[in-house]
Design a protein around this motif. Structure first.
Motif, PDB file in Angstrom:
ATOM      1  N   ARG A 296       1.388   7.050  -6.602  1.00  0.00           N
ATOM      2  CA  ARG A 296       0.439   8.126  -6.864  1.00  0.00           C
ATOM      3  C   ARG A 296       0.969   9.482  -6.421  1.00  0.00           C
ATOM      4  O   ARG A 296       0.279  10.492  -6.488  1.00  0.00           O
ATOM      5  CB  ARG A 296      -0.889   7.824  -6.141  1.00  0.00           C
ATOM      6  CG  ARG A 296      -1.640   6.614  -6.721  1.00  0.00           C
ATOM      7  CD  ARG A 296      -3.049   6.574  -6.192  1.00  0.00           C
ATOM      8  NE  ARG A 296      -3.092   6.430  -4.742  1.00  0.00           N
ATOM      9  CZ  ARG A 296      -3.172   5.286  -4.100  1.00  0.00           C
ATOM     10  NH1 ARG A 296      -3.173   4.153  -4.805  1.00  0.00           N
ATOM     11  NH2 ARG A 296      -3.213   5.252  -2.796  1.00  0.00           N
ATOM     12  N   GLY A 297       2.186   9.473  -5.872  1.00  0.00           N
ATOM     13  CA  GLY A 297       2.798  10.729  -5.456  1.00  0.00           C
ATOM     14  C   GLY A 297       2.584  11.090  -4.023  1.00  0.00           C
ATOM     15  O   GLY A 297       2.967  12.186  -3.587  1.00  0.00           O
ATOM     16  N   GLU A 298       1.962  10.167  -3.250  1.00  0.00           N
ATOM     17  CA  GLU A 298       1.744  10.429  -1.830  1.00  0.00           C
ATOM     18  C   GLU A 298       2.982   9.981  -1.079  1.00  0.00           C
ATOM     19  O   GLU A 298       3.150   8.805  -0.764  1.00  0.00           O
ATOM     20  CB  GLU A 298       0.497   9.689  -1.349  1.00  0.00           C
ATOM     21  CG  GLU A 298      -0.772  10.087  -2.085  1.00  0.00           C
ATOM     22  CD  GLU A 298      -1.972   9.278  -1.652  1.00  0.00           C
ATOM     23  OE1 GLU A 298      -1.783   8.401  -0.742  1.00  0.00           O
ATOM     24  OE2 GLU A 298      -3.070   9.467  -2.191  1.00  0.00           O
ATOM     25  N   LEU A 299       3.817  10.943  -0.794  1.00  0.00           N
ATOM     26  CA  LEU A 299       5.107  10.628  -0.199  1.00  0.00           C
ATOM     27  C   LEU A 299       5.247  11.128   1.223  1.00  0.00           C
ATOM     28  O   LEU A 299       6.348  11.131   1.785  1.00  0.00           O
ATOM     29  CB  LEU A 299       6.225  11.235  -1.055  1.00  0.00           C
ATOM     30  CG  LEU A 299       6.246  10.796  -2.527  1.00  0.00           C
ATOM     31  CD1 LEU A 299       7.292  11.573  -3.287  1.00  0.00           C
ATOM     32  CD2 LEU A 299       6.500   9.310  -2.625  1.00  0.00           C
ATOM     33  N   ASP A 300       4.134  11.512   1.832  1.00  0.00           N
ATOM     34  CA  ASP A 300       4.234  12.110   3.165  1.00  0.00           C
ATOM     35  C   ASP A 300       4.235  11.066   4.289  1.00  0.00           C
ATOM     36  O   ASP A 300       4.783  11.315   5.366  1.00  0.00           O
ATOM     37  CB  ASP A 300       3.063  13.093   3.379  1.00  0.00           C
ATOM     38  CG  ASP A 300       3.135  14.257   2.396  1.00  0.00           C
ATOM     39  OD1 ASP A 300       4.264  14.575   1.981  1.00  0.00           O
ATOM     40  OD2 ASP A 300       2.075  14.802   2.053  1.00  0.00           O
ATOM     41  N   ASP A 301       3.553   9.904   4.078  1.00  0.00           N
ATOM     42  CA  ASP A 301       3.446   8.892   5.144  1.00  0.00           C
ATOM     43  C   ASP A 301       4.730   8.092   5.234  1.00  0.00           C
ATOM     44  O   ASP A 301       5.182   7.482   4.243  1.00  0.00           O
ATOM     45  CB  ASP A 301       2.284   7.948   4.858  1.00  0.00           C
ATOM     46  CG  ASP A 301       0.950   8.667   4.909  1.00  0.00           C
ATOM     47  OD1 ASP A 301       0.877   9.664   5.623  1.00  0.00           O
ATOM     48  OD2 ASP A 301       0.009   8.196   4.230  1.00  0.00           O
TER      49      ASP A 301
ATOM     50  N   SER B  68      13.737   5.102  -0.707  1.00  0.00           N
ATOM     51  CA  SER B  68      13.226   5.562  -2.012  1.00  0.00           C
ATOM     52  C   SER B  68      12.170   6.637  -1.829  1.00  0.00           C
ATOM     53  O   SER B  68      12.099   7.613  -2.600  1.00  0.00           O
ATOM     54  CB  SER B  68      12.639   4.369  -2.784  1.00  0.00           C
ATOM     55  OG  SER B  68      13.630   3.390  -3.017  1.00  0.00           O
ATOM     56  N   ARG B  69      11.328   6.468  -0.782  1.00  0.00           N
ATOM     57  CA  ARG B  69      10.296   7.490  -0.536  1.00  0.00           C
ATOM     58  C   ARG B  69      10.930   8.822  -0.184  1.00  0.00           C
ATOM     59  O   ARG B  69      10.521   9.893  -0.675  1.00  0.00           O
ATOM     60  CB  ARG B  69       9.377   7.024   0.603  1.00  0.00           C
ATOM     61  CG  ARG B  69       8.202   7.970   0.870  1.00  0.00           C
ATOM     62  CD  ARG B  69       7.476   7.553   2.112  1.00  0.00           C
ATOM     63  NE  ARG B  69       8.276   7.795   3.289  1.00  0.00           N
ATOM     64  CZ  ARG B  69       8.374   8.997   3.886  1.00  0.00           C
ATOM     65  NH1 ARG B  69       7.733  10.070   3.422  1.00  0.00           N
ATOM     66  NH2 ARG B  69       9.121   9.125   4.973  1.00  0.00           N
TER      67      ARG B  69
ATOM     68  N   ARG C 290       0.830  -1.211   0.000  1.00  0.00           N
ATOM     69  CA  ARG C 290       0.000   0.000   0.000  1.00  0.00           C
ATOM     70  C   ARG C 290       0.863   1.260   0.000  1.00  0.00           C
ATOM     71  O   ARG C 290       0.543   2.263  -0.679  1.00  0.00           O
ATOM     72  CB  ARG C 290      -0.921  -0.026   1.229  1.00  0.00           C
ATOM     73  CG  ARG C 290      -2.051  -1.054   1.112  1.00  0.00           C
ATOM     74  CD  ARG C 290      -3.121  -0.783   2.157  1.00  0.00           C
ATOM     75  NE  ARG C 290      -2.601  -0.937   3.508  1.00  0.00           N
ATOM     76  CZ  ARG C 290      -2.615  -2.081   4.196  1.00  0.00           C
ATOM     77  NH1 ARG C 290      -3.103  -3.173   3.621  1.00  0.00           N
ATOM     78  NH2 ARG C 290      -2.141  -2.125   5.407  1.00  0.00           N
ATOM     79  N   HIS C 291       1.973   1.232   0.753  1.00  0.00           N
ATOM     80  CA  HIS C 291       2.885   2.395   0.741  1.00  0.00           C
ATOM     81  C   HIS C 291       3.450   2.619  -0.657  1.00  0.00           C
ATOM     82  O   HIS C 291       3.538   3.771  -1.128  1.00  0.00           O
ATOM     83  CB  HIS C 291       4.023   2.177   1.752  1.00  0.00           C
ATOM     84  CG  HIS C 291       3.631   2.510   3.153  1.00  0.00           C
ATOM     85  ND1 HIS C 291       3.396   3.793   3.592  1.00  0.00           N
ATOM     86  CD2 HIS C 291       3.414   1.707   4.242  1.00  0.00           C
ATOM     87  CE1 HIS C 291       3.081   3.784   4.872  1.00  0.00           C
ATOM     88  NE2 HIS C 291       3.076   2.511   5.298  1.00  0.00           N
ATOM     89  N   ILE C 292       3.850   1.537  -1.316  1.00  0.00           N
ATOM     90  CA  ILE C 292       4.416   1.676  -2.660  1.00  0.00           C
ATOM     91  C   ILE C 292       3.361   2.223  -3.628  1.00  0.00           C
ATOM     92  O   ILE C 292       3.656   3.079  -4.490  1.00  0.00           O
ATOM     93  CB  ILE C 292       4.973   0.323  -3.126  1.00  0.00           C
ATOM     94  CG1 ILE C 292       6.191  -0.065  -2.277  1.00  0.00           C
ATOM     95  CG2 ILE C 292       5.380   0.368  -4.595  1.00  0.00           C
ATOM     96  CD1 ILE C 292       6.711  -1.449  -2.537  1.00  0.00           C
ATOM     97  N   GLN C 293       2.106   1.700  -3.471  1.00  0.00           N
ATOM     98  CA  GLN C 293       1.043   2.221  -4.344  1.00  0.00           C
ATOM     99  C   GLN C 293       0.813   3.723  -4.105  1.00  0.00           C
ATOM    100  O   GLN C 293       0.612   4.502  -5.049  1.00  0.00           O
ATOM    101  CB  GLN C 293      -0.244   1.417  -4.108  1.00  0.00           C
ATOM    102  CG  GLN C 293      -0.170  -0.012  -4.648  1.00  0.00           C
ATOM    103  CD  GLN C 293      -1.395  -0.820  -4.271  1.00  0.00           C
ATOM    104  OE1 GLN C 293      -2.220  -0.364  -3.460  1.00  0.00           O
ATOM    105  NE2 GLN C 293      -1.514  -2.017  -4.844  1.00  0.00           N
ATOM    106  N   ARG C 294       0.805   4.147  -2.822  1.00  0.00           N
ATOM    107  CA  ARG C 294       0.628   5.573  -2.542  1.00  0.00           C
ATOM    108  C   ARG C 294       1.816   6.385  -3.082  1.00  0.00           C
ATOM    109  O   ARG C 294       1.646   7.500  -3.598  1.00  0.00           O
ATOM    110  CB  ARG C 294       0.493   5.795  -1.031  1.00  0.00           C
ATOM    111  CG  ARG C 294      -0.879   5.349  -0.489  1.00  0.00           C
ATOM    112  CD  ARG C 294      -1.137   5.949   0.869  1.00  0.00           C
ATOM    113  NE  ARG C 294      -0.174   5.504   1.857  1.00  0.00           N
ATOM    114  CZ  ARG C 294      -0.280   4.430   2.612  1.00  0.00           C
ATOM    115  NH1 ARG C 294      -1.345   3.656   2.455  1.00  0.00           N
ATOM    116  NH2 ARG C 294       0.641   4.114   3.473  1.00  0.00           N
ATOM    117  N   MET C 295       3.033   5.775  -2.970  1.00  0.00           N
ATOM    118  CA  MET C 295       4.187   6.472  -3.528  1.00  0.00           C
ATOM    119  C   MET C 295       4.059   6.620  -5.049  1.00  0.00           C
ATOM    120  O   MET C 295       4.444   7.653  -5.614  1.00  0.00           O
ATOM    121  CB  MET C 295       5.473   5.691  -3.192  1.00  0.00           C
ATOM    122  CG  MET C 295       5.888   5.795  -1.719  1.00  0.00           C
ATOM    123  SD  MET C 295       7.277   4.698  -1.321  1.00  0.00           S
ATOM    124  CE  MET C 295       8.508   5.342  -2.460  1.00  0.00           C
TER     125      MET C 295
END
Length: 413
Positions: A351-356, A376-377, A344-349
């Motif tokens: 999509r450009g969601e790099l804050d979590d 990488s994040r 899920r973190h990779i999927q959010r990454m």
């Protein structure tokens, strides 16, 4: 410890537990096998021996029954050979002396059966001898009757030759009377000889007393017979008859010996029947012992099988629970759930969601992957910030350059 090492340790522990359970089960099964083999080694020969003894007992009973009925030497000889074979089989079966039955058969008991047939052969020989003696006595009775007839003829001839004096008349009356009495005594002896049985007991004793009395009576009457030459012939035949009937080897002595032999034979028959009863008792006792051992072995085997079944069920249930716990903990908790979170973190990454931030605790392979993804994040977040700053710089630079360029364009126009 790495996740792979933990999984390998769990697999090794499970395999070791399975091996221990298999060894325990194999040990119990080997114990059952040993007990079964031991029971077979002890009981199968015993059962075979009991089966052989059943045939032996039946053969001995039939042979003893036939011995009582056979009166021929050839038949008794064949039965004796049959008994020799059965006696040897008897000795072979009871030669180990390991029986637990009190007063059980012994090899020496086999001699009783051979004594029985030998005693029966002796009895038959005595019967034949007595019958021959009685037949001789009957022939002597016939000789006595012939001698009396000769004496009567001689008496008649003397009567014709002598005169009719008073003395000769008195002698003739006495002689005729004596000859008549002698003839009656011989007839009584003939009846006694004909009716003289080979039975034993009081009847034999009474017949012997009557025979002795009749012989003495005949001898006293023969002593009164005078002037008759045939008297010596009658006396000689009577002596032979008495010797046959009352002599040391005569009929009466033979009957006494026969009575003793029959009593001994009866004792031998009773001893043989007692031996047969002991064989039956031994067979029943050992059959019961074999059955008891079978029941004990079956009960112990049942207990061991129940224990094996219980161990198998308990071990399988424990292994199932342990396996489920390991699967849930090692795979679900330690692997799949963390992989899902990392995915899920990779999927959010993407999509450009790099804050979590990503949880990078632990020292296993997934933690290493999480650290790499977190790195990488962070790199992607730094690149994103750099791009945003470049965009702002380009916008400011473009805005700053647009006014001079517009003034230049106006001047050119």
């Amino acid at each position: 410890m790495s996740l792979t090492a933990r999984l390998r340790s769990c697999v090794v522990i499970c395999l070791a537990s399975i091996c221990v359970a298999m060894y325990a089960e194999w040990n119990d099964l080997s114990r059952i096998e040993r007990k079964t083999e031991n029971l077979s080694d002890r009981t199968i020969p015993l059962l075979d021996r009991i089966a052989d003894l059943g045939d032996l007992q039946h053969g001995l009973e039939v042979t003893l029954a036939r011995i009582r009925l056979v009166d021929e030497p050839d038949g008794l000889k064949a039965l004796g050979q049959r008994l020799d074979t059965l006696a040897q089989l008897f000795r072979d079966n009871f030669s180990d002396q390991t029986d637990t039955v009190t007063n059980g058969p012994s090899p020496a008991d086999a001699d009783v059966f051979q004594k029985v047939v030998k005693g029966r052969q002796d009895l038959v020989a005595q019967y034949d001898r007595l019958e021959a003696l009685i037949s001789q006595a009957a022939s002597k009775i016939l000789a006595l009757e012939k001698s009396i007839i000769v004496a009567q003829i001689e008496f008649g001839n003397q009567q014709r030759d002598t005169g009719s004096s008073s003395q000769s008349y008195s002698w003739a009356i006495d002689t005729a009377k004596t000859l008549g009495e002698i003839s009656g005594s011989v007839a009584s002896l003939a009846i006694l000889t004909k009716d003289f049985s080979i039975d034993t007991g009081e009847k034999h004793s009474a017949e012997s007393q009557r025979l002795v009395a009749q012989i003495n009576t005949l001898a006293s009457r023969l002593a009164r017979l005078k002037n008759i030459d045939a008297r010596h012939e009658i006396a000689g035949v009577l002596v032979d008859y008495r010797k046959i009937m009352l002599g040391p080897d005569g009929v009466v002595e033979g009957l006494s010996q026969l009575q003793i032999s029959e009593a001994q034979q009866d004792r031998l028959y009773k001893e043989a029947e007692a031996v047969l009863n002991r064989i039956g008792t031994w067979s029943r006792s050992n059959t019961q012992r074999a059955a008891m051992e079978f029941r004990q072995s079956a009960a112990e085997t049942t207990r061991i099988v129940e224990r094996i079944r219980f161990v198998d069920v308990a071990f399988n249930m424990c292994m199932l629970l342990i396996s489920l716990a390991l699967l849930w903990f090692m795979i679900e908790v330690r692997m799949i759930s963390r992989i899902h979170r990392l995915t899920r973190h990779i999927q959010r990454m993407s999509r450009g969601e790099l804050d979590d931030p990503i949880n990078t605790s632990g020292s296993d392979e997934i933690s290493e992957i999480a650290k790499a993804v977190e790195k990488s994040r962070l790199t992607a977040a730094a690149l994103k910030r750099s791009n945003e700053e470049l965009e702002r710089f380009a916008y400011v630079a473009a805005h700053d350059l647009r006014a001079p360029l517009r003034a230049i364009s106006n001047l050119i126009e």
